[in-house]
Design an enzyme around this catalytic site. Structure first.
Site, PDB file in Angstrom:
ATOM      1  N   ASP A 243      43.257   8.765 144.851  1.00 19.91           N
ATOM      2  CA  ASP A 243      42.640   7.466 144.569  1.00 19.91           C
ATOM      3  C   ASP A 243      42.899   6.576 145.775  1.00 19.91           C
ATOM      4  O   ASP A 243      43.836   6.804 146.540  1.00 19.91           O
ATOM      5  CB  ASP A 243      43.239   6.830 143.310  1.00 19.91           C
ATOM      6  CG  ASP A 243      42.305   5.792 142.701  1.00 19.91           C
ATOM      7  OD1 ASP A 243      41.592   6.114 141.728  1.00 19.91           O
ATOM      8  OD2 ASP A 243      42.272   4.638 143.203  1.00 19.91           O
ATOM      9  N   CYS A 331      29.141   6.071 135.684  1.00 24.01           N
ATOM     10  CA  CYS A 331      29.178   4.986 134.696  1.00 24.01           C
ATOM     11  C   CYS A 331      28.183   3.892 135.088  1.00 24.01           C
ATOM     12  O   CYS A 331      28.245   2.781 134.577  1.00 24.01           O
ATOM     13  CB  CYS A 331      30.586   4.428 134.551  1.00 24.01           C
ATOM     14  SG  CYS A 331      31.303   3.867 136.086  1.00 24.01           S
TER      15      CYS A 331
HETATM   16  N1  SAH Z   1      39.137   8.893 136.337  1.00 21.42           N
HETATM   17  C1  SAH Z   1      39.804   7.691 135.863  1.00 21.42           C
HETATM   18  C2  SAH Z   1      38.979   6.441 136.080  1.00 21.42           C
HETATM   19  C3  SAH Z   1      38.464   6.252 137.472  1.00 21.42           C
HETATM   20  S1  SAH Z   1      37.896   4.643 137.836  1.00 21.42           S
HETATM   21  C4  SAH Z   1      40.128   7.875 134.392  1.00 21.42           C
HETATM   22  O1  SAH Z   1      39.527   8.729 133.748  1.00 21.42           O
HETATM   23  O2  SAH Z   1      40.990   7.162 133.879  1.00 21.42           O
HETATM   24  C5  SAH Z   1      37.475   4.767 139.488  1.00 21.42           C
HETATM   25  C6  SAH Z   1      38.644   4.856 140.453  1.00 21.42           C
HETATM   26  O3  SAH Z   1      38.105   5.161 141.726  1.00 21.42           O
HETATM   27  C7  SAH Z   1      39.446   3.572 140.639  1.00 21.42           C
HETATM   28  O4  SAH Z   1      40.792   3.841 140.349  1.00 21.42           O
HETATM   29  C8  SAH Z   1      39.283   3.221 142.139  1.00 21.42           C
HETATM   30  O5  SAH Z   1      40.481   2.760 142.726  1.00 21.42           O
HETATM   31  C9  SAH Z   1      38.912   4.562 142.719  1.00 21.42           C
HETATM   32  N2  SAH Z   1      38.108   4.555 143.950  1.00 21.42           N
HETATM   33  C10 SAH Z   1      37.048   3.786 144.277  1.00 21.42           C
HETATM   34  N3  SAH Z   1      36.508   4.178 145.447  1.00 21.42           N
HETATM   35  C11 SAH Z   1      37.235   5.236 145.876  1.00 21.42           C
HETATM   36  C12 SAH Z   1      37.181   6.098 147.006  1.00 21.42           C
HETATM   37  N4  SAH Z   1      36.233   5.948 147.939  1.00 21.42           N
HETATM   38  N5  SAH Z   1      38.096   7.083 147.121  1.00 21.42           N
HETATM   39  C13 SAH Z   1      39.044   7.256 146.183  1.00 21.42           C
HETATM   40  N6  SAH Z   1      39.149   6.473 145.091  1.00 21.42           N
HETATM   41  C14 SAH Z   1      38.270   5.477 144.940  1.00 21.42           C
END
Ligand code: SAH
Length: 387
Positions: A243, A331
């Site tokens: 992340d 989403c």
């Molecule tokens: N999979 C998680 C929810 C993910 S929400 C669950 O099921 O609980 C999306 C996440 O993507 C966030 O935590 C955000 O910090 C991360 N994010 C956004 N852009 C990103 C990128 N380019 N690389 C890695 N993480 C990213």
């Protein structure tokens, strides 16, 4: 005091008849209502259409509450909230955190209530819901006796209603961190500052579904606080979970410790870079999980969003071993399931992989979908197998 009255056009009336709950400003003929009123709705001919929340700011001027000629008062809202809670009893299992009220889909437009163990978080996202806030707090207290209720009224949509963004304690106490089990795994939730209301409750059933297919080496690309990774850990040999948010990863690591899980490595990185690097290095995985934030926030950003989804899905498919599994989510409301399938099909062709659709999933059932209101369906989760 006389009841406020709003007259809407035939087109607006048609929209309501089709089962939708919104009427836009351009379909309002006349109104004597003030911001946040509960209004009586009629068409041009004086036919009664229902009662609704009125907004004097948003393009969504009318949010229908009932089509019946009944009073909309505390008892009305109590019955609706109780009924939403009753319905959850049938669809919610093995979790201490879930959505109790999902807005329009529970016929309670612009009200969201999430439950985390003995604590509740509410969002009142229109002028009408905001005005009813004290009643909602009293109803929720009467029905559920929570230890605390927090308002997470910081979403941007509040701006469209001319409402301030605010996070505040409405009653009781809400500690900075709340532990709630989901699918048998202990998760910490920060209701005050975490994403959404503290967790991605809409993915809970998809986390569980992923267990069935997990094995070997897994790459979880947008892990947040470890939702997918920790839920499937017992089925996998080794999981790399990445992340971009260091704060999210710190909680993920504490969640991991709390559950005594040893085979997940959390790492701060950009998923686009990692996918590209692993593709170039020809790394292979048994499972890849893609759960990015909404790339398409509106219609204008759709083309760029499609490119983004296509890129990560293309790379992920290339990383799969034969028989490997891709769990891919979107989403973005503006990316329909058919568009999502189409862009992944293009990615599969570019990657020269044959792919089976194993499951077509959506948001957890505590985030219900109102059949006649497409806006209530936003989450797509496909489980695919590369053969
Ligand atoms: N999979 C998680 C929810 C993910 S929400 C669950 O099921 O609980 C999306 C996440 O993507 C966030 O935590 C955000 O910090 C991360 N994010 C956004 N852009 C990103 C990128 N380019 N690389 C890695 N993480 C990213």
């Amino acid at each position: 005091m006389a009841e406020s009255h709003v007259v809407i056009s035939q087109r607006g009336a048609e929209r309501l008849r089709s089962g939708h709950l919104w009427v836009y400003r351009s379909d309002v003929r006349s109104s004597d209502a003030a911001a946040g009123d509960i209004v009586r709705l009629t068409d041009d001919h004086g036919n009664f259409l229902g009662r609704a929340f009125y907004s004097d700011r948003s393009q969504i001027t009318i949010r229908l509450l009932t089509r019946e000629d009944v009073p909309v008062d505390r008892a009305f809202f109590l019955a609706r909230i109780r009924s939403a809670a009753e319905n959850r009893k049938r669809v919610v299992e093995d979790t201490e955190a879930f959505r109790l009220v999902y807005s329009e889909a529970d016929l309670l437009p612009s009200l969201i209530v999430d439950r985390y163990s003995d604590f509740l978080v509410i969002q009142t996202l229109s002028q009408g819901a905001e005005r009813m806030k004290d009643d909602f707090v009293s109803i929720l207290t009467e029905l559920f006796s929570p230890r605390g209720i927090l308002e997470r009224n910081d979403p941007r949509v509040r701006d469209l209603e001319g409402l301030p963004r605010r996070v505040s304690l409405l009653t009781g106490e809400v500690p900075p961190e709340i532990e709630a089990r989901r699918n048998g795994i202990r998760f910490l939730h920060d209701l005050h500052k975490g994403q959404k209301t503290g967790g991605f409750l809409d993915q809970r059933e998809n986390h569980r579904a992923a267990i069935t297919y997990a094995s070997g080496e897994v790459l979880d690309c947008f892990t947040y606080q470890g939702g997918f990774a920790l839920t499937i850990a017992s089925r996998a040999a080794q999981i790399e979970a990445i992340d971009m948010s260091l704060a999210a990863l710190e909680v993920a690591r504490r969640n991991q410790e709390l559950n005594g899980i040893g085979n997940v490595t959390f790492r701060e990185a950009n998923a686009f870079d990692v996918l590209k690097a692993y593709d170039e290095a020809r790394r292979q995985f048994d499972m890849v999980i893609l759960d990015p934030p909404a790339f398409a926030k509106n219609r204008e950003s759709l083309a760029a969003a499609v490119r983004g989804y296509k890129e990560i899905n293309l790379r992920a498919l290339k990383l799969l071993k034969p028989g490997g599994c891709l769990i891919t989510c979107s989403c973005s409301y503006h990316i329909s399931e058919s568009l999502f399938l189409q862009l992944i099909a293009e990615a599969a062709n570019d990657a020269r992989r044959s792919v089976q659709i194993v499951e077509r999933r959506t948001q957890s059932r505590d985030h219900p979908i109102l059949l006649t209101m497409p806006e209530t369906l936003y989450l797509k989760c496909l489980i695919l197998m590369a053969i």
